[in-house]
Scaffold this active site. Structure first.
Site, PDB file in Angstrom:
ATOM      1  N   ARG A 105       7.085  34.330 -50.722  1.00  0.00           N
ATOM      2  CA  ARG A 105       8.361  34.448 -51.447  1.00  0.00           C
ATOM      3  C   ARG A 105       8.481  35.901 -51.867  1.00  0.00           C
ATOM      4  O   ARG A 105       7.631  36.419 -52.600  1.00  0.00           O
ATOM      5  CB  ARG A 105       8.375  33.525 -52.666  1.00  0.00           C
ATOM      6  CG  ARG A 105       9.516  33.850 -53.617  1.00  0.00           C
ATOM      7  CD  ARG A 105       9.736  32.812 -54.692  1.00  0.00           C
ATOM      8  NE  ARG A 105      10.369  31.625 -54.156  1.00  0.00           N
ATOM      9  CZ  ARG A 105      11.001  30.703 -54.890  1.00  0.00           C
ATOM     10  NH1 ARG A 105      11.058  30.841 -56.202  1.00  0.00           N
ATOM     11  NH2 ARG A 105      11.548  29.664 -54.329  1.00  0.00           N
ATOM     12  N   HIS A 132      16.638  30.677 -47.762  1.00  0.00           N
ATOM     13  CA  HIS A 132      15.704  29.768 -48.436  1.00  0.00           C
ATOM     14  C   HIS A 132      15.612  28.477 -47.608  1.00  0.00           C
ATOM     15  O   HIS A 132      16.069  27.417 -48.027  1.00  0.00           O
ATOM     16  CB  HIS A 132      16.216  29.488 -49.858  1.00  0.00           C
ATOM     17  CG  HIS A 132      15.212  28.843 -50.760  1.00  0.00           C
ATOM     18  ND1 HIS A 132      13.881  28.623 -50.403  1.00  0.00           N
ATOM     19  CD2 HIS A 132      15.334  28.346 -52.031  1.00  0.00           C
ATOM     20  CE1 HIS A 132      13.252  28.051 -51.413  1.00  0.00           C
ATOM     21  NE2 HIS A 132      14.102  27.865 -52.397  1.00  0.00           N
ATOM     22  N   GLN A 135      14.251  24.934 -48.933  1.00  0.00           N
ATOM     23  CA  GLN A 135      15.147  24.158 -49.793  1.00  0.00           C
ATOM     24  C   GLN A 135      16.105  23.310 -48.956  1.00  0.00           C
ATOM     25  O   GLN A 135      16.451  22.188 -49.317  1.00  0.00           O
ATOM     26  CB  GLN A 135      15.941  25.097 -50.709  1.00  0.00           C
ATOM     27  CG  GLN A 135      16.841  24.368 -51.684  1.00  0.00           C
ATOM     28  CD  GLN A 135      16.065  23.577 -52.731  1.00  0.00           C
ATOM     29  OE1 GLN A 135      15.171  24.099 -53.363  1.00  0.00           O
ATOM     30  NE2 GLN A 135      16.403  22.297 -52.907  1.00  0.00           N
ATOM     31  N   ASP A 220      24.602  27.027 -56.719  1.00  0.00           N
ATOM     32  CA  ASP A 220      23.361  27.739 -57.070  1.00  0.00           C
ATOM     33  C   ASP A 220      23.739  28.762 -58.139  1.00  0.00           C
ATOM     34  O   ASP A 220      24.938  29.000 -58.391  1.00  0.00           O
ATOM     35  CB  ASP A 220      22.803  28.421 -55.798  1.00  0.00           C
ATOM     36  CG  ASP A 220      21.455  29.116 -56.013  1.00  0.00           C
ATOM     37  OD1 ASP A 220      20.789  28.855 -57.024  1.00  0.00           O
ATOM     38  OD2 ASP A 220      21.085  29.934 -55.143  1.00  0.00           O
ATOM     39  N   CYS A 260      19.812  23.599 -55.997  1.00  0.00           N
ATOM     40  CA  CYS A 260      18.386  23.812 -55.679  1.00  0.00           C
ATOM     41  C   CYS A 260      17.536  23.947 -56.932  1.00  0.00           C
ATOM     42  O   CYS A 260      16.332  23.751 -56.883  1.00  0.00           O
ATOM     43  CB  CYS A 260      18.238  25.033 -54.784  1.00  0.00           C
ATOM     44  SG  CYS A 260      18.775  26.578 -55.553  1.00  0.00           S
ATOM     45  N   ARG A 288      11.244  18.514 -52.120  1.00  0.00           N
ATOM     46  CA  ARG A 288      10.550  19.746 -51.699  1.00  0.00           C
ATOM     47  C   ARG A 288       9.111  19.403 -51.310  1.00  0.00           C
ATOM     48  O   ARG A 288       8.574  19.914 -50.333  1.00  0.00           O
ATOM     49  CB  ARG A 288      10.552  20.783 -52.838  1.00  0.00           C
ATOM     50  CG  ARG A 288      11.916  21.341 -53.196  1.00  0.00           C
ATOM     51  CD  ARG A 288      12.499  22.214 -52.092  1.00  0.00           C
ATOM     52  NE  ARG A 288      11.634  23.308 -51.734  1.00  0.00           N
ATOM     53  CZ  ARG A 288      11.542  24.468 -52.404  1.00  0.00           C
ATOM     54  NH1 ARG A 288      12.324  24.691 -53.438  1.00  0.00           N
ATOM     55  NH2 ARG A 288      10.711  25.434 -52.016  1.00  0.00           N
TER      56      ARG A 288
HETATM   57  N1  NVA Z   1      19.507  32.029 -55.198  1.00  0.00           N
HETATM   58  C1  NVA Z   1      18.398  31.777 -56.084  1.00  0.00           C
HETATM   59  C2  NVA Z   1      17.609  30.585 -55.628  1.00  0.00           C
HETATM   60  C3  NVA Z   1      16.455  30.213 -56.511  1.00  0.00           C
HETATM   61  C4  NVA Z   1      15.665  29.063 -55.988  1.00  0.00           C
HETATM   62  C5  NVA Z   1      17.525  33.007 -56.178  1.00  0.00           C
HETATM   63  O1  NVA Z   1      17.278  33.638 -55.143  1.00  0.00           O
HETATM   64  O2  NVA Z   1      17.118  33.353 -57.286  1.00  0.00           O
HETATM   65  N1   CP Z   2      14.551  25.753 -55.801  1.00  0.00           N
HETATM   66  C1   CP Z   2      13.472  26.547 -55.903  1.00  0.00           C
HETATM   67  O1   CP Z   2      13.035  27.186 -54.930  1.00  0.00           O
HETATM   68  O2   CP Z   2      12.902  26.535 -57.134  1.00  0.00           O
HETATM   69  P1   CP Z   2      11.764  27.520 -57.662  1.00  0.00           P
HETATM   70  O3   CP Z   2      12.352  28.888 -57.771  1.00  0.00           O
HETATM   71  O4   CP Z   2      11.368  26.941 -58.988  1.00  0.00           O
HETATM   72  O5   CP Z   2      10.612  27.509 -56.684  1.00  0.00           O
END
Ligand code: NVA
Ligand code: CP
Length: 305
Positions: A105, A132, A135, A220, A260, A288
């Protein structure tokens, strides 16, 4: 360049492979519920590199590996040499010589691609600034469990043209649905993605128009990780882009809505919908775990040849 199979976007698997992963995720969920899970990851190690925060992704990958007899190792920049500038390609060579599979990540999608290029084991994108895909596996599993096939349905994305939105564009292609994106002008997803999917994806800036008749509403956060400094300006730009009872009322009568998570009640989604007793959002989060077990299994099997 390595020939190892990776999961950096939904386009790395064929539509039928993705459908098999969803079916397998549903089977693995049942196995967990009935206590018949097999410890098929015995001796396998997942390296988990987190350059951004996480609750669901970390817990689901780590619990998933443990439940199937394997081990997951949490690696953060502050506790590894990644934080002191060791190049991604060197880290990829070393880490992938010691573990069986890696998830990462991070910020730039190019980091995930670079890691994969130099990794000798499968690499999973656990969120980049652009995509992502993990998800989406959980979201599609949730849809299938509640409504069956999503093929031919209409989905409305409400909010930022961000990593989740861009993964929904890939999902529209791979799972064969129509996608309407309701975002404020200036917050559209990438032009090349829109152009490549113009047959099934379109922008509709008016959220009520975009949501009309939709089978699924998805949203989101307005400011993603890394955009914290823009939070106030974004809150102004996105004020009309909330998934709430008014929007749900113009969608199909049996429409579902997803998020998500983490969510900001009163911003991109109303507290009323977040706390509704019949929301599928908690199934979506739990999935997930199951979807990623199926993904790990598919990638570990591909690596075993
Ligand atoms: N769009 C959000 C998703 C978090 C799971 C981010 O990148 O922070
Ligand atoms: N939806 C998601 O990826 O959540 P986290 O950021 O908590 O891993």
């Amino acid at each position: 360049m390595s020939k190892t199979r990776h999961f950096l976007t939904l386009l790395d698997f064929s539509s039928s492979e993705l459908r098999q992963i969803i079916d397998r995720a549903i089977e693995l969920k049942r196995a967990r519920q009935t206590g018949t899970e097999q410890r098929r990851f015995k001796g396998k190690v997942l390296g988990m590199i987190f350059e951004k925060s996480s609750t669901r992704t970390r817990v689901s990958f780590e619990a998933g590996m443990a439940q199937l007899g394997g081990h997951a190792m949490f690696l953060s920049p502050s506790s590894t040499q990644l934080g002191r500038g060791e190049p991604i390609k060197d880290s990829a060579r070393v880490i992938s010589s010691m573990v069986d599979i890696v998830m990462i990540r991070t910020f730039g999608h190019d980091v995930v691609e670079e890691f994969a290029r130099f990794s000798r084991v499968p690499v999973i994108n656990a969120l980049s600034d652009d995509y992502h895909p993990c998800q989406l596996l959980a979201d599609m599993q949730t849809w299938v469990e509640h409504r069956g096939s999503i093929s031919g349905r209409s989905v409305c994305w409400v909010g930022d043209g961000n990593n989740m939105c861009q993964s929904y564009i890939n999902a529209a292609r791979q799972f064969d649905f129509e996608l309407r994106i309701a975002c404020p002008p200036g917050f559209e997803p990438r032009d090349d993605l829109l152009a490549a999917n113009a047959d099934r994806v379109r922008i509709e800036h008016d959220p009520l128009e975009a949501a009309r008749g939709a089978d699924l509403l998805v949203t989101d956060v307005w400011a993603s990780m890394g955009q914290e400094a823009e939070q106030k300006a974004r809150a102004r730009a996105f004020a009309q882009y909330q998934v709430n009872a008014e929007l749900l009322a113009v969608a199909a009568s049996d429409a579902l809505y997803m998020h998500c998570l983490p969510a900001h009640r009163g911003e991109e989604i109303s507290a009323e919908l977040m706390d509704a007793p019949d929301t599928v959002i908690w199934d979506e989060a739990e999935n997930r775990l199951h979807a990623q077990k199926a993904l790990l299994e598919a990638l570990l099997e591909s690596a075993a040849g």
